[in-house]
Design a protein around this motif. Structure first.
Motif, short mmCIF file in Angstrom:
data_model
loop_
_atom_site.label_atom_id
_atom_site.label_comp_id
_atom_site.label_asym_id
_atom_site.label_seq_id
_atom_site.Cartn_x
_atom_site.Cartn_y
_atom_site.Cartn_z
N LEU A 1 -6.57 11.88 -1.23
CA LEU A 1 -7.25 12.81 -0.34
C LEU A 1 -7.17 12.26 1.09
O LEU A 1 -7.42 11.08 1.31
CB LEU A 1 -8.71 12.98 -0.75
CG LEU A 1 -8.99 13.39 -2.19
CD1 LEU A 1 -10.50 13.47 -2.43
CD2 LEU A 1 -8.33 14.71 -2.53
N LYS A 2 -6.84 13.16 2.03
CA LYS A 2 -6.73 12.73 3.42
C LYS A 2 -7.46 13.69 4.34
O LYS A 2 -7.58 14.90 4.05
CB LYS A 2 -5.26 12.65 3.85
CG LYS A 2 -4.54 11.40 3.35
CD LYS A 2 -3.15 11.28 3.97
CE LYS A 2 -2.49 9.96 3.60
NZ LYS A 2 -3.17 8.81 4.23
N LEU A 3 -7.94 13.16 5.44
CA LEU A 3 -8.62 13.94 6.47
C LEU A 3 -7.91 13.64 7.78
O LEU A 3 -7.92 12.50 8.26
CB LEU A 3 -10.10 13.55 6.54
CG LEU A 3 -11.01 14.34 7.48
CD1 LEU A 3 -11.06 15.80 7.08
CD2 LEU A 3 -12.41 13.74 7.46
N ILE A 4 -7.25 14.66 8.38
CA ILE A 4 -6.49 14.44 9.60
C ILE A 4 -6.94 15.41 10.70
O ILE A 4 -7.51 16.46 10.42
CB ILE A 4 -4.97 14.60 9.36
CG1 ILE A 4 -4.64 16.04 8.97
CG2 ILE A 4 -4.48 13.64 8.29
CD1 ILE A 4 -3.15 16.34 8.95
N GLU A 5 -6.66 15.02 11.94
CA GLU A 5 -6.97 15.88 13.08
C GLU A 5 -5.76 16.76 13.37
O GLU A 5 -4.63 16.29 13.45
CB GLU A 5 -7.30 15.04 14.31
CG GLU A 5 -8.62 14.30 14.21
CD GLU A 5 -9.00 13.60 15.50
OE1 GLU A 5 -8.44 13.97 16.56
OE2 GLU A 5 -9.83 12.68 15.46
N SER A 6 -6.00 18.05 13.52
CA SER A 6 -4.95 19.00 13.88
C SER A 6 -5.49 19.88 14.98
O SER A 6 -6.26 20.81 14.74
CB SER A 6 -4.55 19.84 12.66
OG SER A 6 -3.55 20.78 13.01
N GLY A 7 -5.10 19.56 16.22
CA GLY A 7 -5.66 20.26 17.36
C GLY A 7 -7.13 19.94 17.50
O GLY A 7 -7.52 18.78 17.61
N ASP A 8 -7.95 20.98 17.45
CA ASP A 8 -9.40 20.76 17.59
C ASP A 8 -10.13 20.88 16.26
O ASP A 8 -11.34 21.11 16.22
CB ASP A 8 -9.98 21.76 18.59
CG ASP A 8 -9.74 23.21 18.17
OD1 ASP A 8 -9.00 23.43 17.19
OD2 ASP A 8 -10.30 24.11 18.83
#
Length: 232
Positions: free
Chosen positions: A186-193
């Motif tokens: 499981l991953k949590l990434i930033e994409s834009g805002d």
């Protein structure tokens, strides 16, 4: 029956696994804090309860009282008599009351293995969740000691014919990924805002699986893996 599968409790993930997990094996769920690993572990546990199974959930980090409170709000039947929650956390306001559980289950991986075997003499469990196994890796004196203990743990679980879900906050794992039968990341990434949650299956012995990286959400009903093109 060779094709028999058991549900993870998350429909989209079951579809990715071509029907669910192969029973009697050990699986690893890994990811950074806040990615929903415990939520997935609870889905897996509750799927067993709904199927009439006895489920053992061992928490080594989050106090059991918090787990019951948080997941009851999401509609999980955490007070079902088929669900056994063992609080083996090392630090809590109620430490004096649960110190015995800490000594038995959280001192080291060998102790955990022995204690699970003892629990099986009292009650036959078909599903086991350990949250997180990384607490025991940190407690190990040496890497070699942990490797030996982990191998022994996997062998004992196979003997007990339990389907085990191990949760790990250590993103770069070694011996665990090598010895377990499946790895879900499981991953949590930033994409834009915005923050985007992504799930991928890195390994699944004995079966084909969906190799695509899928989005998932954590909602007031728990985890939803968006498998279809319609976002469901």
């Amino acid at each position: 029956m060779e094709d028999y599968r058991i549900s993870t409790g998350v429909r989209g993930l079951d579809l990715m696994l071509r029907g669910g997990l192969i029973p009697g094996r050990v699986y690893l769920v890994k990811g950074a804090p806040g990615t929903g690993k415990t939520t997935l572990g609870m889905h897996f546990a509750m799927a067993g309860v709904l199927n009439g199974e006895n489920v053992l959930y061992i928490t080594l980090e989050e106090p059991g009282i918090n787990i019951r409170k948080d997941f009851s709000k999401l509609g999980f039947d955490v007070n079902n008599p088929s669900f056994t929650l063992i609080d083996a956390t090392p630090t809590t306001e109620h430490y004096v009351l649960i110190e015995d559980y800490f000594e038995k289950f959280a001192k080291n991986l060998n102790k955990l293995t022995e204690s699970i075997e003892e629990e099986y003499k009292i009650r036959r469990y078909s599903r086991v969740v350990i949250d997180p196994i990384s607490m025991l890796k940190v407690a190990a004196t040496t890497e070699a000691e942990y490797r030996r203990s982990f191998l022994a743990f996997v062998k004992v679980m196979a003997k007990l014919k339990a389907t085990v879900m191990l949760i790990s906050e250590i993103e770069k794992s070694d011996i665990e990924e090598y010895l377990v039968d499946g790895v879900i990341e499981l991953k949590l990434i930033e994409s834009g805002d915005e923050l985007v949650r992504l799930l991928k299956i890195k390994k699944f012995r004995g079966s084909g699986f969906d190799h695509r990286i899928r989005r998932y959400s954590l909602t007031d009903r728990g985890m939803i893996v968006h498998y279809g093109d319609d976002g469901s």
